[in-house]
Each structure stands twice: as structure tokens, then as C-alpha cells.
Enzyme design. Sequence first.
Site, PDB file in Angstrom:
ATOM      1  CG  HIS A 220      -0.246   0.279   2.456  1.00  0.00           C
ATOM      2  ND1 HIS A 220       0.005  -1.012   3.043  1.00  0.00           N
ATOM      3  CD2 HIS A 220      -0.127   0.668   2.738  1.00  0.00           C
ATOM      4  CE1 HIS A 220       0.928  -1.065   4.344  1.00  0.00           C
ATOM      5  NE2 HIS A 220       0.303   0.944   4.421  1.00  0.00           N
ATOM      6  CG  ASP A 222       1.712   4.201   4.714  1.00  0.00           C
ATOM      7  OD1 ASP A 222       1.154   3.571   4.562  1.00  0.00           O
ATOM      8  OD2 ASP A 222       3.021   4.439   5.261  1.00  0.00           O
ATOM      9  CG  HIS A 278       5.111   0.853   2.832  1.00  0.00           C
ATOM     10  ND1 HIS A 278       4.869   1.652   2.518  1.00  0.00           N
ATOM     11  CD2 HIS A 278       4.614   0.913   4.039  1.00  0.00           C
ATOM     12  CE1 HIS A 278       4.027   2.408   3.392  1.00  0.00           C
ATOM     13  NE2 HIS A 278       3.662   1.580   4.026  1.00  0.00           N
ATOM     14  NE  ARG A 288       5.857  -6.021  11.735  1.00  0.00           N
ATOM     15  CZ  ARG A 288       6.116  -4.907  11.416  1.00  0.00           C
ATOM     16  NH1 ARG A 288       4.876  -4.149  11.353  1.00  0.00           N
ATOM     17  NH2 ARG A 288       6.526  -4.480  11.274  1.00  0.00           N
TER      18      ARG A 288
HETATM   19  O1  LIG Z   1       4.503  -2.010  11.206  1.00  0.00           O
HETATM   20  C1  LIG Z   1       5.051  -1.627   9.952  1.00  0.00           C
HETATM   21  O2  LIG Z   1       6.250  -2.066   9.805  1.00  0.00           O
HETATM   22  C2  LIG Z   1       4.102  -0.833   9.049  1.00  0.00           C
HETATM   23  C3  LIG Z   1       3.065  -0.250   9.316  1.00  0.00           C
HETATM   24  C4  LIG Z   1       2.296   0.409   7.946  1.00  0.00           C
HETATM   25  O3  LIG Z   1       3.096  -0.427   6.638  1.00  0.00           O
HETATM   26  C5  LIG Z   1       1.071   1.069   8.568  1.00  0.00           C
HETATM   27  O4  LIG Z   1       0.926   1.606   9.434  1.00  0.00           O
HETATM   28  O5  LIG Z   1       0.981   2.354   7.094  1.00  0.00           O
HETATM   29 FE   LIG Z   2       1.327   1.650   5.167  1.00  0.00          FE
END
Ligand SMILES: O=C(O)CCC(=O)C(=O)O
Ligand SMILES: [Fe+2]
Length: 309
Positions: A220, A222, A278, A288
Site C-alpha cells: 500500500h 500511505d 510498501h 510483533r
Molecule cells: O508496522 C509496520 O512496519 C508498517 C505498518 C504500515 O505500513 C502502516 O501502518 O501503514
Molecule cells: Fe503503511
Amino acid sequence: MALTSALASSLCGLRALGNSFTSRRCANSFARRNAGPREARGGRLWAACFVSAALVAAAGAFLAWSSRSAEDGVAEVLAGRGETLLDKFVEVPCSGDYDGYRRFEGCTPRRCGRGVSDAVITREETLFFLSQASILDLHSGALSLGKQFVNLYRWGLGTVPTLSLLCSVLCSDVRHRIQQKIAETFGISSSSMYLTKPTFFSRINSTEAKTTHDEYWHPHIDKVTYGSFDYTSLLYLSDYAEDFGGGRFVFMDAGSNKTIEPQAGRVSFFTSGSENLHRVEKVQWGTRYAITISFTCNPDHGIGDPILM
Ligand SMILES: O=C(O)CCC(=O)C(=O)O
Ligand SMILES: [Fe+2]
């Protein structure tokens, strides 16, 4: 056969440059070559076998590496576990995504890229955020951390009011340090950035997603997903390969992806447009923890510091 032994001798020559042990072996094989014809044949046979085995091993290693790369699309580790990065920054050309929004000079990205730092937040500071993961036993003050228990009472952090009070100081401080780091890196003014939503805590394990909302692993952008984001930051609270498996963060670049291996206290930040497409790999085991802290340049989309309920 002739070809292999020619290759063998040129390899032998190359290796001789490398270290004295191999050069001694090469000298021996050279001596054998100049000995009787039978001995020489035996020497050449050994060399040929050795080189064939080396070639087969190298081809196998290359195939294994390339199939792994093809499978998970990973080519380069931007921030590896166990490394302590002071300031890592990779500039990438900005996408046109920001043009579709109102521009705020001195804030809207003109320089784009991604940075990682292990020097903004300490591992110890992340303990506090972990205590928000409802794994803190507020009665005993015991916080489970990997395989260990840490007693928060001993640190004077054991009561709910204390935790809220601490958050009002620490949450804001952590946010401002990260904000400052982003501003310095991208050459903008920290006071022109505003915290925006969603800014959230994520706890991911290997259990099945219940709703599409839980499907964190999709690639996605952001800015597309959340609209108001201009700068995204992530504060990791647990360690890749120690507390959980899988779960690496992946920048999906054409032809060569870049990964960030989370570790407690590591801050990764990047401009939120499609220059930074990403995803997060699926978590295979363990849990995690991370916090997504997002910033906008538009004051209308700003929110106050998160408070602890
Ligand atoms: O937790 C992560 O490493 C990425 C999370 C992510 O891509 C987001 O919150 O938009
Ligand atoms: Fe993200």
C-alpha cells in the site's frame, strides 16, 4: 577435460593471490604437473574434480538465492537486525501524489526518501510503550518482555495514574523527537508538521485475520490509504528473529525491494507518497509490536498528542 584443467590452473593462480595456504597447495600441484606423466594426470584429475564441485556448489547457491529473491521479492537489507544505525537515509524521487493536495511550503515534500535511526529512541523507552499492549499485569507490576519479566514497580512505573502521567510526558517527548528527526532529514520546519490520524499501536501475531482490516500484509501507499499523511514513521518495540519471525517491513521498488528488520527502539520514517510503496511480511511466529506515528502538513488534519485511557 582440457578446459576444466585450464580453468583449474587459472583458478589456482587466482587463489594463490588470496592466501599462502592455497598458494602452497597451488605450488604443490604445479610441482606435480612437472613430475611424471602419471602423477601429473592424477593432479589434474583432482583439480578438475575440485573445480567441478566448486562450480556445482556455486550454481546451487546462486539458484537458492535467486529463488528466495523471486519468492519474497527481497533483494537488499536497508536496516538489519543487530545493526545500530545512527542516520541512514536513502533519497528517492518524489511521486506526483502531493500535487493532488494543497501544498504547504516548508512542509509538503520536495525531497523524498526513507530514513532509519536507532539513535532517536532507546530500547528502554520502548518498554513503556510495550506496557500498553495489555500484557502488563497492573497488580503485580510484571511486564512480560520476550522470555523475561520486568518489574515495573521497581522502576516506579507500576500504577495506572503513574502510567498516564508518564505517557503525557514520554508520549509527547517521543513524538517530538521523531518529528524533529523527520524535519531535519527532509530539510523542513518541525513546527510546520502536525500529528495526524491514524496514529496507532499494532500488535501482530500469526493468527488468522478476522476482518480485511487485519490484513496488514497488503502492499500500500500511505498517502492513498490514509489521505492526510505526508510523512510516516514507525517505532518498533520488538525484535525481528528474536521476538517474532517474518514481519519485516519491505519497500517495494521496481526490480529490487529493500527491507527493514524491526528492532526495539528502531525508528523508520519516509515520505508517504507512492515513491514509498510498501508492505509488511506475514508474521510467522511470535508477536510483533510497532507504533505508526503519522504527520501531515495540513493543520486542518492535525490531532493532539495521543492520551492514555
Ligand atoms: O508496522 C509496520 O512496519 C508498517 C505498518 C504500515 O505500513 C502502516 O501502518 O501503514
Ligand atoms: Fe503503511
